[in-house]
Write an enzyme that holds these catalytic residues in place. Structure first.
Site, PDB file in Angstrom:
ATOM      1  N   TYR A  17      -9.424  -3.413   8.603  1.00 22.27           N
ATOM      2  CA  TYR A  17      -9.643  -3.657   7.182  1.00 22.27           C
ATOM      3  C   TYR A  17     -11.142  -3.894   6.960  1.00 22.27           C
ATOM      4  CZ  TYR A  17      -9.636  -5.923   2.674  1.00 22.27           C
ATOM      5  OH  TYR A  17      -9.920  -6.260   1.377  1.00 22.27           O
ATOM      6  N   ARG A  34      -3.699 -30.328  -2.573  1.00 19.61           N
ATOM      7  CA  ARG A  34      -4.604 -29.461  -1.799  1.00 19.61           C
ATOM      8  C   ARG A  34      -4.149 -29.329  -0.354  1.00 19.61           C
ATOM      9  NH1 ARG A  34      -9.051 -31.290   0.190  1.00 19.61           N
ATOM     10  NH2 ARG A  34      -9.578 -32.637  -1.554  1.00 19.61           N
ATOM     11  N   ASP A  58      -3.439  -8.800  12.765  1.00 19.55           N
ATOM     12  CA  ASP A  58      -3.305  -8.505  11.340  1.00 19.55           C
ATOM     13  C   ASP A  58      -2.199  -7.466  11.231  1.00 19.55           C
ATOM     14  OD1 ASP A  58      -3.428  -7.526   8.745  1.00 19.55           O
ATOM     15  OD2 ASP A  58      -5.615  -7.549   8.638  1.00 19.55           O
ATOM     16  N   LYS A  90       0.033  -7.651  -0.271  1.00 16.82           N
ATOM     17  CA  LYS A  90       0.495  -6.281  -0.067  1.00 16.82           C
ATOM     18  C   LYS A  90       2.023  -6.241  -0.119  1.00 16.82           C
ATOM     19  CE  LYS A  90      -3.896  -5.748   0.123  1.00 16.82           C
ATOM     20  NZ  LYS A  90      -4.674  -5.678   1.350  1.00 16.82           N
TER      21      LYS A  90
HETATM   22  C1  LIG Z   1      -5.777  -6.360   1.887  1.00 19.63           C
HETATM   23  C2  LIG Z   1      -5.914  -6.613   3.328  1.00 19.63           C
HETATM   24  C3  LIG Z   1      -6.560  -7.757   3.805  1.00 19.63           C
HETATM   25  C4  LIG Z   1      -7.191  -8.767   2.866  1.00 19.63           C
HETATM   26  O1  LIG Z   1      -6.219  -9.408   2.104  1.00 19.63           O
HETATM   27  P1  LIG Z   1      -6.500  -9.986   0.621  1.00 19.63           P
HETATM   28  O2  LIG Z   1      -5.180 -10.545   0.233  1.00 19.63           O
HETATM   29  O3  LIG Z   1      -6.972  -8.855  -0.231  1.00 19.63           O
HETATM   30  O4  LIG Z   1      -7.563 -11.033   0.775  1.00 19.63           O
HETATM   31  C5  LIG Z   1      -6.632  -7.940   5.177  1.00 19.63           C
HETATM   32  N1  LIG Z   1      -6.110  -7.029   6.039  1.00 19.63           N
HETATM   33  C6  LIG Z   1      -5.495  -5.928   5.612  1.00 19.63           C
HETATM   34  C7  LIG Z   1      -4.923  -4.966   6.607  1.00 19.63           C
HETATM   35  C8  LIG Z   1      -5.376  -5.673   4.253  1.00 19.63           C
HETATM   36  O5  LIG Z   1      -4.762  -4.563   3.826  1.00 19.63           O
END
Ligand SMILES: *Cc1c(COP(=O)(O)O)cnc(C)c1O
Length: 397
Positions: free
Chosen positions: A115, A63, A188, A213
């Protein structure tokens, strides 16, 4: 690095090799026992203690840490030129760890265009964590300067390009504003990916990606990553949160991610070239009123994007369909090649009517379709959108 865990034999800093070279060979990580070129998948949850009660391998329980997870983290840290990287079970888990490392009473600035899942999480969980969040238009640094409260604002969170309008925030300017007020800047960078932007080199303290992504890129892993400029006390707190709250990525997902990272620079280059070609051609389309893509000189963030992005402008774009929401939904309904699905960054191209997903408080206009460009032939992708736009407008006169 513990003696019996695979250690990179290609040193990112000293080798002088390009990131593409280092990624292709996963930084030269091999299995030290068999000399396998692909390191094995480490699934063990627990590790033998030495007779003297120590853990000489550096591993004790899955973990907190895992060798396969560490291998993928070392490639991600190399891609971001980071002091360290941590993988989480999702992008949301990675982002949440940054906010959960704040103290009650802390103030946060976040973007208005971001997001939507994280915006909703901040609205719902922020009050419970007793952090107050102001959502501002971070495209204009002056707005952040006006909203920041020196000594009280601990975190400025930005997303660039910002989903789903692909708004651009000036990382360097916002890092200066945040730091002058005693706050950290977190970015992000999911839509930029390390192929186009290196937020830490521009002054950010933490960079976050949904590795679900383009980093993984094959629509078969949910994962998130944080990378840091300094492994400071905040980073130690985030590391403790991941271990204590049980948010580490599973080893199989880390293994798949590492497989994907070997081809990430190639996929990112092809997807950005495809997106740029689509943006150009869709800009001439009679049924498209606006193309939102930071690579277009008409985009309001183009100048800043041209300064802080490289290798192109990414794989994401949006179009506003003339004829409004009905025509937009009809266009998405008429595609044959594009896949009508949420998410982004995969090798297969996806189309989505975002306003339907995001609900009534979204800044997303109702006529907008979000396009995630994959690796298919750009002529095929354009041809399919063209026939779908024409089909949606067939009844027009
Ligand atoms: C998809 C996404 C997230 C969240 O990520 P997950 O892997 O789905 O939890 C956060 N920020 C952006 C810009 C995203 O495209």
């Amino acid at each position: 690095m513990p003696a019996n865990s695979p250690s990179p034999d290609l040193d990112a800093g000293a080798s002088g090799y390009a990131k593409r070279t280092l990624a292709a060979q996963a930084m030269g990580q091999i299995d030290p026992v068999t000399r396998a070129v692909v390191p094995p998948l480490h699934v063990s949850t627990t590790f033998l203690r030495d007779p003297d009660n120590a853990y000489s391998s550096g591993f004790s329980y899955g973990r907190a840490d895992n060798a396969t997870v560490r291998e993928a983290e070392s490639v991600l840290a190399m891609l971001e030129d980071a002091a360290g990287a941590l993988l989480f079970g999702s992008g949301m888990a990675a982002a949440a760890a940054v906010f959960c490392a704040l103290e009650p009473g802390d103030h946060v600035i976040a973007p208005r265009v971001m997001y939507w899942g994280l915006r909703r999480w901040l609205q719902q969980e922020g009050p419970r964590l007793r952090i107050s969040v102001d959502f501002v238009d971070t495209e204009t640094p002056e707005n952040v300067r006006a909203a920041i409260r020196p000594g009280e604002t601990r975190l400025v969170w930005i997303e660039t390009p910002g989903n789903p309008l692909w708004t651009i925030a000036d990382i360097r300017a916002l890092a200066d504003i945040a730091h002058a007020a005693g706050a950290r800047l977190a970015v992000d960078s999911t839509a930029a990916s390390p192929f186009h932007t290196q937020p830490l080199a521009l002054g950010a303290d933490i960079v976050m990606h949904s590795a679900t992504k383009i980093l993984n890129g094959h629509s078969d892993v949910i994962a998130g990553v944080l990378a840091c400029a300094d492994a400071d006390a905040t980073w130690a707190r985030i590391t403790a949160i991941r271990a204590g709250w049980g948010a580490i990525l599973g080893p199989f997902e880390a293994y798949l991610l590492m497989r994907s990272l070997r081809t990430f620079p190639l996929r990112a280059a092809a997807q950005a070239a495809g997106a740029a070609a689509l943006a150009e051609r869709l800009g001439q389309h009679p049924h498209v009123s606006t193309v939102l893509y930071p690579g277009l000189s008409a985009h309001p963030g183009h100048e800043v994007a041209a300064r802080q992005m490289r290798n192109g402008f990414g794989f994401m774009l949006s179009i506003r369909v003339s004829g409004g929401e009905t025509a937009a939904i009809a266009t998405a309904a008429a595609v044959r090649l594009w896949k009508r699905a949420t998410s982004l960054g995969g090798v297969e191209s996806l189309i989505e009517h975002r306003a339907s997903v995001e609900g009534p408080d979204t800044p997303c206009p109702p006529d907008l379709l979000r396009l995630s460009t994959g690796i298919e032939d750009p002529d095929d992708l354009f041809g399919d959108l063209d026939q779908a736009l024409r089909a949606a407008h067939a009844g027009d006169r």
